[in-house]
Design an enzyme around this catalytic site. Sequence first.
Site, mmCIF file in Angstrom:
data_model
loop_
_atom_site.group_PDB
_atom_site.id
_atom_site.type_symbol
_atom_site.label_atom_id
_atom_site.label_comp_id
_atom_site.label_asym_id
_atom_site.label_seq_id
_atom_site.Cartn_x
_atom_site.Cartn_y
_atom_site.Cartn_z
ATOM 1 N N ASP A 43 -40.689 50.553 -26.305
ATOM 2 C CA ASP A 43 -39.943 49.751 -25.324
ATOM 3 C C ASP A 43 -38.830 50.591 -24.694
ATOM 4 O O ASP A 43 -38.141 50.150 -23.775
ATOM 5 C CB ASP A 43 -39.422 48.441 -25.923
ATOM 6 C CG ASP A 43 -38.503 48.643 -27.108
ATOM 7 O OD1 ASP A 43 -38.253 49.804 -27.492
ATOM 8 O OD2 ASP A 43 -38.025 47.625 -27.652
ATOM 9 N N ASP A 82 -45.079 48.826 -28.968
ATOM 10 C CA ASP A 82 -43.813 48.253 -29.422
ATOM 11 C C ASP A 82 -43.766 46.780 -29.032
ATOM 12 O O ASP A 82 -43.983 46.438 -27.869
ATOM 13 C CB ASP A 82 -42.680 48.973 -28.662
ATOM 14 C CG ASP A 82 -41.567 49.431 -29.566
ATOM 15 O OD1 ASP A 82 -41.551 49.046 -30.744
ATOM 16 O OD2 ASP A 82 -40.716 50.190 -29.072
ATOM 17 N N GLU A 180 -34.942 55.482 -37.841
ATOM 18 C CA GLU A 180 -34.203 56.049 -36.695
ATOM 19 C C GLU A 180 -32.702 56.118 -36.989
ATOM 20 O O GLU A 180 -32.112 55.178 -37.553
ATOM 21 C CB GLU A 180 -34.438 55.182 -35.440
ATOM 22 C CG GLU A 180 -33.653 55.711 -34.240
ATOM 23 C CD GLU A 180 -34.041 55.107 -32.896
ATOM 24 O OE1 GLU A 180 -34.967 54.266 -32.837
ATOM 25 O OE2 GLU A 180 -33.409 55.493 -31.898
HETATM 26 O O1 KIV Z 1 -39.083 52.606 -28.036
HETATM 27 C C1 KIV Z 1 -39.187 53.722 -28.556
HETATM 28 O O2 KIV Z 1 -39.479 54.729 -27.908
HETATM 29 C C2 KIV Z 1 -38.955 53.815 -29.997
HETATM 30 C C3 KIV Z 1 -38.779 55.182 -30.574
HETATM 31 C C4 KIV Z 1 -37.389 55.610 -30.315
HETATM 32 C C5 KIV Z 1 -39.137 55.229 -32.002
HETATM 33 O O3 KIV Z 1 -38.855 52.826 -30.648
#
Ligand code: KIV
Length: 263
Positions: A43, A82, A180
């Site tokens: 996301d 995501d 993260e």
């Molecule tokens: O949205 C994204 O790119 C992520 C990464 C930072 C793991 O969740």
Amino acid sequence: MKKITINTLKNQKNKTPITMITAYDGLFAKLFDDYVDMILVGDSLNMSFGCENDTLSVNLDTMIYHTKAVCRGAKKSFVVCDMPFGSYTNKKQAIQNASRVYQETDANAVKIEGGKNRAKIVKALTKNSIAVLGHIGLMPQFARSEGGYIIKGKNELSKKELIKDALAIQKAGAFAIVIEGVKDDVAKEITQVLEIPTIGIGAGVDVDGQVLVWSDMFGFFEEFKPKFVKKYLDGAKLIKEATKEYVQDVQNKKFPTKEFSYG
Ligand code: KIV
């Protein structure tokens, strides 16, 4: 080219580190596909692609649109979509929305941000045959409610909470967990405690894999560069130089030459 599966990834625990990169379209997914194990339709696209200030306003339709495109480009890599903010606030809604991802795209799994408080949601999904990649530590979907992007694991209490989060998400059936923005030693300890692989971003080297946002690592996103990002390309500079050259060619009538004309 054989598609990477959950079992391949699980077997990579304590072996060759898992490689993951984000992609938001088929063009880049195709470029990354020969090299990486996993592609995340993050996301983060809301920021780097949509130029919004955070990830919160992207909706499920948009995530599905981009995931479809990525899946067309990714023949080998394991694709994760995501789940956007607000799309998994209770079990029923999470199952409905994650089922849409499975039915409308070829994604191999979904990613859910959250620790022990989200374990019930993760369990509901995995019990309904939806593969889940967890995400703990600094969770961008919590940035507004937590007042920013806050690094985790800085004290004993935070470390204990993170370990509890990781264990709860593992117990709920996640096949791997993104960690993260967590202090290296804490990410290491979580990785040692878990049976499933951990994939770090800003979590040091003692994890089972790494993920980076493509527009950060290739230098296209210029607003800021987090400390953990290694810039593998000066993308913005290259594109700007090439654009400038094109504009000058057009203005000076140097393009198109005969070579680029039907005559
Ligand atoms: O949205 C994204 O790119 C992520 C990464 C930072 C793991 O969740």
